[in-house]
Design an enzyme around this catalytic site. Structure first.
Site, PDB file in Angstrom:
ATOM      1  N   HIS A 173      37.735  44.700  33.000  1.00 33.26           N
ATOM      2  CA  HIS A 173      37.613  45.895  31.942  1.00 33.26           C
ATOM      3  C   HIS A 173      38.148  47.156  32.670  1.00 33.26           C
ATOM      4  O   HIS A 173      38.724  48.022  31.932  1.00 33.26           O
ATOM      5  CB  HIS A 173      36.043  46.135  31.705  1.00 33.26           C
ATOM      6  CG  HIS A 173      35.521  46.767  33.034  1.00 33.26           C
ATOM      7  ND1 HIS A 173      34.677  45.757  33.954  1.00 33.26           N
ATOM      8  CD2 HIS A 173      35.255  48.138  33.565  1.00 33.26           C
ATOM      9  CE1 HIS A 173      34.138  46.615  34.659  1.00 33.26           C
ATOM     10  NE2 HIS A 173      34.511  47.934  34.545  1.00 33.26           N
ATOM     11  N   ASP A 186      34.740  38.873  33.551  1.00 33.28           N
ATOM     12  CA  ASP A 186      34.912  40.195  34.053  1.00 33.28           C
ATOM     13  C   ASP A 186      35.921  40.441  35.353  1.00 33.28           C
ATOM     14  O   ASP A 186      35.823  41.268  35.959  1.00 33.28           O
ATOM     15  CB  ASP A 186      33.754  41.273  33.808  1.00 33.28           C
ATOM     16  CG  ASP A 186      34.198  42.563  33.778  1.00 33.28           C
ATOM     17  OD1 ASP A 186      35.326  43.026  33.399  1.00 33.28           O
ATOM     18  OD2 ASP A 186      33.175  43.496  34.327  1.00 33.28           O
ATOM     19  N   SER A 197      33.512  50.299  39.810  1.00 33.13           N
ATOM     20  CA  SER A 197      33.909  49.177  39.454  1.00 33.13           C
ATOM     21  C   SER A 197      35.022  48.643  40.014  1.00 33.13           C
ATOM     22  O   SER A 197      36.265  48.962  40.286  1.00 33.13           O
ATOM     23  CB  SER A 197      34.231  49.217  37.689  1.00 33.13           C
ATOM     24  OG  SER A 197      32.821  49.757  37.079  1.00 33.13           O
TER      25      SER A 197
END
Length: 769
Positions: A504, A534, A619
């Site tokens: 993402h 992911d 992230s």
């Protein structure tokens, strides 16, 4: 007991007189020794004492000579007294016969005259007696001082004579005789003066009274003559003289005369009552001599004894004045009574005198006993105190001797003890400092390792930004989504860097801007990405030697509560290289993820939970353990109100499987069984009845659609089948079904499923290829 010179006395009387004689001589010797101790050495005084005690034979000879002379003189005195008594008896009988026929008028006149002159006579007589008392006191004081001086002279002379063991000198005897004779002369003169003054006062009152007093005064010279005779006698010691007088008084008591007349007896009784209150002159003499004797025996108590004697003298003078007044009033009656009344009165007065003497002796004895007991108590207390002091002195002497003998050893011992104490304190301080240094070193080592791991990790973490969107038809807001994140250099081959990040983060952009910790930037290319895991892999080239490859750990050995570090770039480049610390809060978590942002979860991501601070931009960042090795990649956090520090990371072992396929293939091939399904939890009652689902089934999925010729169709699945277990695991929902199927992407083996069809339970095998 025959003592020579034709004198025989009882043995008991001999012993008593010998004790008295020796007592007097010992007393004089003790006084001499007491004075000699102040002037002569101890050696000389001890020698003198020995010589004195050896002279016992001379003492006995002196005593015998003195006693024999005393007995001869006493015999002469007894004979003379008998002659005088016979003569006085004859005179008294003649006076009685002459005055027996006097009428009562004479007594009445005498009483009236006495009542008139009573007051004047009392005052005069009191003055005369007071003057006489003062004179006697002054003479007593002079005599006492003279006696003390003479005793001191005797002591000096006696000390000189003790060395030669000679007898007492004649000078001492003469001084003793002179002092006693002067005392008796003063007493006799005082008596004659009193009698003369009484006679002169009686002449002034009346002629009859003068005749009576003259008759009375005729007897006075006899007393004075007897006193003169006594004074001419050879003087005796004080105890002997006192005993002699007592014997004379006892002889007088034995002489009684009978004159039969009731009236005379009544008058004699009246006279006797008066005589009980009349102290005699001889009584005064005895008291004075006794007081002098007490003073001589106990020189330390002179002041107290003299004060007591003065008080007794004053009391006796008052009694004399009172009795003499009554005696003058009853002079006629007393003279008519005769010699019988006189003898009876003298007898009773003698008894009274003896009683007073005995009382006085008892009083002196009590006082002496009291003083003796007090002295004994004081001596006992002094002896106890001296013993205590002696004991303390003995202890101190013992300690001093012990110290003088062993002081070098004691000093060495004390030095050793002090040295041991000092060394012990030094070693304790050193050990304590060492322990503190060890603790500090351990803390410093731990801190240094943590910082080292953090610094190394920072060199392996980069910032990932997507530059342009590959699909230009996407809206700008969607193209700019997840534009900034973090990445980890997990492999370096020369200048080629392989960076893992989240799918993402890279989005749908092929090129990514990579910024290192030294602010240098390069452009990287996305090799592959997988939305179900992911994860994405970016390849970049850089000759910067500061960029390091991170060490890889093992996520299968994670421990709950293990400390971790999170390194990333929250909020973009401005806060790149941020390090946060935490622990592993949970293991084997299934986290639902919505990849396409349609508010519907797409996949269950297998992860572990951490409590370190994670913010947007973290992230794709690195999660390292205390050894500085990579154990996971930050993937998501729960952003809900009232929820803090709940973040999740993909285990590094799963990451390695994914990135390997992404490097080579650019994608991950998952098995597709070709079915669509619904969760049992979302079915209503009609739908549950349609599929004939038992009431006990609460979780699982219902096959809603089966693709023709798909793996599910080939495996025998039909629409309406309810799957409750898959691969031996309970099936909660469709996300769990997809996770189990995707977990066999590598082996593609058939898995067993438990289903309900038409309300009946059965098992089938689902093919994955």
């Amino acid at each position: 007991m025959d003592i020579g010179k034709k004198h025989v006395i009882p043995k008991s009387q001999y012993r008593r007189k010998r004790r008295e004689f020796f007592h007097n001589e010992d007393r004089e010797e003790n006084l001499n020794q007491h004075q000699d101790k102040q002037n002569i050495d101890n050696t000389t005084s001890k020698k003198a004492d020995k010589q004195i005690h050896k002279d016992s034979i001379d003492k006995h000879e002196r005593f015998k000579n003195s006693l024999s002379s005393h007995l001869e003189q006493r015999n002469r005195d007894v004979n003379e007294n008998k002659a005088e008594e016979s003569k006085s008896n004859q005179d008294s009988k003649s006076a009685y016969n002459r005055d027996h026929y006097l009428t009562d008028d004479v007594s009445k006149k005498q009483n009236s005259l006495d009542s008139v002159d009573q007051d004047t006579e009392k005052s005069k007589y009191y003055e005369q007696n007071s003057e006489a008392t003062l004179s006697t006191k002054s003479t007593d004081k002079v005599e006492s001082t003279e006696m003390r001086k003479l005793s001191s002279d005797k002591n000096k002379v006696g000390h000189e004579e003790q060395h030669v063991l000679s007898k007492p000198s004649e000078h001492d005897k003469e001084t003793r005789i002179d002092s006693e004779s002067s005392r008796t002369d003063s007493d006799s003169s005082m008596q004659t003066e009193k009698i003369k003054k009484d006679s002169s006062d009686g002449n002034k009152s009346s002629n009859l009274k003068s005749e009576v007093i003259s008759d009375k005064s005729n007897t006075v010279p006899k007393l004075s003559e007897s006193d003169d005779e006594v004074n001419n006698q050879k003087p005796l010691t004080l105890p002997e003289e006192q005993k002699l007088k007592r014997q004379q008084s006892q002889n007088e008591q034995t002489k009684t005369y009978t004159y039969g007349d009731s009236e005379q007896n009544d008058k004699s009784n009246h006279e006797n009552d008066l005589s009980h209150h009349t102290p005699s002159i001889s009584d005064d003499k005895d008291n004075v001599m006794r007081e002098n004797h007490i003073v001589d025996d106990n020189p330390d108590n002179d002041i107290n004894t003299l004060s007591l004697s003065k008080i007794d003298d004053d009391r006796k003078l008052d009694e004399k004045i009172h009795v003499e007044d009554k005696h003058k009033q009853n002079a006629d009656s007393s003279e008519t009574v005769g010699y019988q009344s006189q003898s009876t009165a003298s007898h009773r007065s003698t008894e009274k005198r003896n009683i007073s003497i005995n009382d006085h002796d008892k009083l002196n004895g009590q006082k002496t006993n009291t003083k003796t007991s007090a002295n004994n108590n004081q001596k006992k207390a002094t002896s106890k105190l001296n013993k205590g002091r002696a004991t303390n002195n003995n202890y101190s002497d013992i300690l001093k001797k012990f110290w003088m003998m062993y002081w070098p050893k004691l000093v060495i011992l004390m030095g050793i003890i002090i040295l041991i104490v000092i060394l012990n304190a030094i070693f304790n301080n050193v050990n304590k400092n060492d322990r503190m240094n060890d603790n500090n070193d351990a803390d410093a080592q731990k801190y240094t390792t943590t910082m080292k791991n953090a610094n190394n990790t920072v060199k392996s973490v980069v910032t990932v930004e997507n530059e342009t969107s590959k699909d230009s038809s996407l809206p700008k807001d969607k193209a700019s989504q997840d534009e900034v994140g973090s990445g980890v250099v997990y492999k370096k081959s020369g200048d080629t860097l392989y960076i893992v990040t989240n799918a993402h983060v890279v989005g749908d952009k092929e090129n990514q801007k990579i910024t290192f910790s030294n602010n240098k930037s390069v452009v990287g290319k996305v090799l592959g990405k997988d939305k179900w895991s992911d994860l994405a892999v970016v390849k970049a080239t850089s000759s910067d030697s500061s960029v390091k490859e991170i060490a890889i750990g093992d996520s299968n050995n994670l421990v709950l509560g293990e400390p971790i570090l999170v390194v990333g770039n929250p909020l973009g480049v401005d806060f790149k290289g941020t390090v946060t610390e935490g622990i592993i809060s949970g293991l084997n978590r299934n986290v639902p993820i919505d990849f396409d942002k349609d508010n519907k979860y797409d996949m269950l991501m297998k992860a572990f939970q951490i409590d370190a601070s994670v913010n947007p931009g973290n992230s794709g960042g690195a999660v390292v353990n205390r050894e500085g090795k990579l154990i996971g990649v930050v993937a998501a956090k729960i952003s809900m109100p009232n929820v803090e520090n709940m973040s999740f990371a993909i285990p590094v072992n799963e990451v390695q499987k994914i990135v390997k396929d992404l490097e080579t293939k650019g994608k991950i091939d998952y098995p597709d069984v070709g079915v669509k399904m619904k969760n049992i939890a979302s079915l209503n009652s009609f739908e549950r009845q349609a599929v004939k689902l038992p009431g006990k089934v609460k979780n699982g999925v219902v096959v809603d659609q089966v693709d023709n010729n798909g793996l599910a169709d080939q495996s025998g699945l039909k629409k309406g089948d309810v799957i409750t277990e898959l691969d031996g695991k309970l099936l909660e929902d469709d996300l769990r079904f997809r996770q189990i199927i995707f977990s066999h992407k590598d082996d593609l083996k058939s898995i067993t499923a438990k289903i309900y069809r038409d309300g009946k339970e059965k098992e089938i095998n689902i093919k994955l290829k």
